[in-house]
Motif scaffolding. Structure first.
Motif, PDB file in Angstrom:
ATOM      1  N   UNK A 130       0.789  -1.167   0.141  1.00  0.00           N
ATOM      2  CA  UNK A 130      -0.037   0.103  -0.073  1.00  0.00           C
ATOM      3  C   UNK A 130       0.662   1.468   0.024  1.00  0.00           C
ATOM      4  N   UNK A 131       0.407   2.153  -0.744  1.00  0.00           N
ATOM      5  CA  UNK A 131       1.007   3.489  -0.622  1.00  0.00           C
ATOM      6  C   UNK A 131      -0.086   4.411  -0.202  1.00  0.00           C
ATOM      7  N   UNK A 132      -0.019   5.151   0.841  1.00  0.00           N
ATOM      8  CA  UNK A 132      -1.266   5.603   1.595  1.00  0.00           C
ATOM      9  C   UNK A 132      -2.238   4.715   1.784  1.00  0.00           C
ATOM     10  N   UNK A 133      -3.808   5.146   1.211  1.00  0.00           N
ATOM     11  CA  UNK A 133      -4.666   4.062   1.394  1.00  0.00           C
ATOM     12  C   UNK A 133      -4.989   3.055   0.203  1.00  0.00           C
ATOM     13  N   UNK A 134      -3.938   3.555  -0.779  1.00  0.00           N
ATOM     14  CA  UNK A 134      -4.212   2.666  -2.120  1.00  0.00           C
ATOM     15  C   UNK A 134      -3.179   1.320  -2.273  1.00  0.00           C
ATOM     16  N   UNK A 135      -3.858   0.411  -2.732  1.00  0.00           N
ATOM     17  CA  UNK A 135      -3.052  -0.866  -2.890  1.00  0.00           C
ATOM     18  C   UNK A 135      -2.442  -0.942  -4.224  1.00  0.00           C
ATOM     19  N   UNK A 171      -0.525  12.356  -2.652  1.00  0.00           N
ATOM     20  CA  UNK A 171       0.069  12.904  -3.873  1.00  0.00           C
ATOM     21  C   UNK A 171       1.456  13.796  -3.359  1.00  0.00           C
ATOM     22  N   UNK A 172       1.331  14.487  -2.291  1.00  0.00           N
ATOM     23  CA  UNK A 172       2.098  15.488  -1.838  1.00  0.00           C
ATOM     24  C   UNK A 172       3.052  14.592  -1.041  1.00  0.00           C
ATOM     25  N   UNK A 173       2.867  13.521  -0.506  1.00  0.00           N
ATOM     26  CA  UNK A 173       3.591  12.751   0.296  1.00  0.00           C
ATOM     27  C   UNK A 173       4.654  11.937  -0.772  1.00  0.00           C
ATOM     28  N   UNK A 174       4.020  11.601  -1.896  1.00  0.00           N
ATOM     29  CA  UNK A 174       5.022  11.013  -3.186  1.00  0.00           C
ATOM     30  C   UNK A 174       6.014  11.921  -3.430  1.00  0.00           C
ATOM     31  N   UNK A 175       5.476  13.261  -3.610  1.00  0.00           N
ATOM     32  CA  UNK A 175       6.511  14.167  -4.266  1.00  0.00           C
ATOM     33  C   UNK A 175       7.683  14.281  -3.157  1.00  0.00           C
ATOM     34  N   UNK A 176       7.421  14.407  -1.803  1.00  0.00           N
ATOM     35  CA  UNK A 176       8.461  14.348  -0.895  1.00  0.00           C
ATOM     36  C   UNK A 176       9.407  13.265  -0.860  1.00  0.00           C
ATOM     37  N   UNK A 177       8.756  11.956  -1.104  1.00  0.00           N
ATOM     38  CA  UNK A 177       9.371  10.722  -1.085  1.00  0.00           C
ATOM     39  C   UNK A 177      10.342  10.556  -2.217  1.00  0.00           C
ATOM     40  N   UNK A 178       9.665  11.197  -3.331  1.00  0.00           N
ATOM     41  CA  UNK A 178      10.573  11.374  -4.851  1.00  0.00           C
ATOM     42  C   UNK A 178      11.864  12.023  -4.429  1.00  0.00           C
ATOM     43  N   UNK A 179      11.817  13.314  -3.837  1.00  0.00           N
ATOM     44  CA  UNK A 179      12.918  14.099  -3.593  1.00  0.00           C
ATOM     45  C   UNK A 179      13.912  13.320  -2.486  1.00  0.00           C
ATOM     46  N   UNK A 180      13.297  12.893  -1.595  1.00  0.00           N
ATOM     47  CA  UNK A 180      14.305  12.330  -0.474  1.00  0.00           C
ATOM     48  C   UNK A 180      14.760  11.052  -0.734  1.00  0.00           C
ATOM     49  N   UNK A 181      13.942  10.067  -1.839  1.00  0.00           N
ATOM     50  CA  UNK A 181      14.565   8.743  -2.270  1.00  0.00           C
ATOM     51  C   UNK A 181      14.192   7.835  -1.331  1.00  0.00           C
ATOM     52  N   UNK A 182      13.360   8.140  -0.205  1.00  0.00           N
ATOM     53  CA  UNK A 182      12.988   7.035   0.759  1.00  0.00           C
ATOM     54  C   UNK A 182      11.307   7.192   0.842  1.00  0.00           C
ATOM     55  N   UNK A 183      10.673   5.837   0.424  1.00  0.00           N
ATOM     56  CA  UNK A 183       9.302   5.705   0.302  1.00  0.00           C
ATOM     57  C   UNK A 183       8.563   5.131   1.325  1.00  0.00           C
ATOM     58  N   UNK A 184       7.443   5.809   1.969  1.00  0.00           N
ATOM     59  CA  UNK A 184       6.594   5.334   3.107  1.00  0.00           C
ATOM     60  C   UNK A 184       5.823   4.511   2.372  1.00  0.00           C
ATOM     61  N   UNK A 185       5.971   2.914   2.637  1.00  0.00           N
ATOM     62  CA  UNK A 185       5.012   1.939   1.889  1.00  0.00           C
ATOM     63  C   UNK A 185       4.628   0.988   3.088  1.00  0.00           C
ATOM     64  N   UNK A 186       3.317   0.553   3.022  1.00  0.00           N
ATOM     65  CA  UNK A 186       2.754  -0.394   4.129  1.00  0.00           C
ATOM     66  C   UNK A 186       2.725  -1.580   3.380  1.00  0.00           C
ATOM     67  N   UNK A 187       3.193  -2.630   4.256  1.00  0.00           N
ATOM     68  CA  UNK A 187       3.056  -3.812   3.730  1.00  0.00           C
ATOM     69  C   UNK A 187       1.896  -4.707   4.675  1.00  0.00           C
ATOM     70  N   UNK A 213       6.642   0.690   6.652  1.00  0.00           N
ATOM     71  CA  UNK A 213       8.031   0.722   6.224  1.00  0.00           C
ATOM     72  C   UNK A 213       8.439   2.263   5.661  1.00  0.00           C
ATOM     73  N   UNK A 214       9.882   2.138   5.576  1.00  0.00           N
ATOM     74  CA  UNK A 214      10.429   3.522   5.068  1.00  0.00           C
ATOM     75  C   UNK A 214      11.585   2.703   4.182  1.00  0.00           C
ATOM     76  N   UNK A 215      11.368   2.625   3.036  1.00  0.00           N
ATOM     77  CA  UNK A 215      12.338   1.991   2.048  1.00  0.00           C
ATOM     78  C   UNK A 215      13.114   2.872   1.070  1.00  0.00           C
TER      79      UNK A 215
END
Length: 237
Positions: A130-135, A171-187, A213-215
């Motif tokens: 999942x990313x956010x509430x989207x599988x 989408x804002x979180x994804x933009x931040x993750x794209x800049x940092x290179x660290x993605x907040x993903x839920x398993x 997770x932070x991957x």
């Protein structure tokens, strides 16, 4: 005074005589008015008796099962299973303008059974990403049996592409993750398991496991040396 006792043409002019009472005869035994007093006389009247017996039997069974479960718990003292993500490797996570997400994620898990007398049958383990509430993807882990006080290592791979519709916050979180290179993903894991107490096997349980997770993206140069940290997961029965 004597003419008071004289018969006046055979007519009686005293107080009215009440009519004789009608005597009703009960066909039931014991003359009881309760529902169960008619056993053997009519089936319709005994319906509530049958329902009462069935209800009492179900209550007794429920009580016996509760007592048995309590006895088993007191004997074996089960401890909660423990799930950890020991490693995660993300090599692709790209969301296109058409909301099509391309992803490639490898996950390594450890599952710990801390119980001395209880084994666990993992009949089904489904891993969902999942990313956010989207599988965005899912994978499966092969069924296995885990013995007493045992730690088992398993792995799952989520790879492919699919439509993912993110809301404004995600989408804002994804933009931040794209800049940092660290993605907040839920398993999230969906399990079907059974416990083994000696020769006894329990019914099937369906606990849910969540791992926040932070991957780091492996191909990113902006992670500043960030490495994935072993992450404990939450389990909910």
């Amino acid at each position: 005074m004597g003419d008071r006792h004289q018969d006046l043409n055979g007519a009686y002019y005293g107080p009215s005589i009440p009519p004789p009472r009608k005597v009703s005869h009960s066909h039931g035994r014991g003359g009881g008015g309760g529902c169960c007093g008619c056993i053997g006389d009519c089936l319709g009247c005994c319906g509530c008796c049958i329902l009462s017996v069935i209800f009492n039997i179900l209550i007794t069974i429920a009580i016996l099962l509760g007592i048995a479960a309590l006895i088993i718990w007191l004997i074996f003292r089960p401890n909660a299973l423990k799930f950890h993500v020991t490693d995660a490797k993300l090599t692709q996570f790209t969301l296109g303008a058409d909301n099509n997400l391309q992803y490639n994620l490898d996950l390594n898990f450890t599952i710990r059974n801390p119980n001395k007398r209880i084994g666990v049958y993992y009949d089904q383990i489904e891993v969902r990403g999942y990313y956010g509430d989207q599988r965005f993807g899912n994978g499966n882990i092969a069924p296995f049996y885990q013995g007493h006080k045992n730690t088992t290592e398993v792995e799952s791979k989520l790879a492919g592409q699919g439509l993912v519709l993110l809301n404004g916050g995600d989408r804002k979180d994804l933009d931040e993750d794209l800049k940092s290179g660290i993605y907040r993903i839920d398993a999230k894991l969906r399990l079907r398991i059974r416990f083994k107490f000696g020769l006894i096997k329990s019914w099937r349980f369906r606990p849910k496991v969540r791992c926040d997770l932070k991957v780091p993206l492996s191909s990113s140069n902006t992670t500043s040396g960030f490495q994935f940290q072993r992450t404990k997961c939450d389990i909910d029965f």
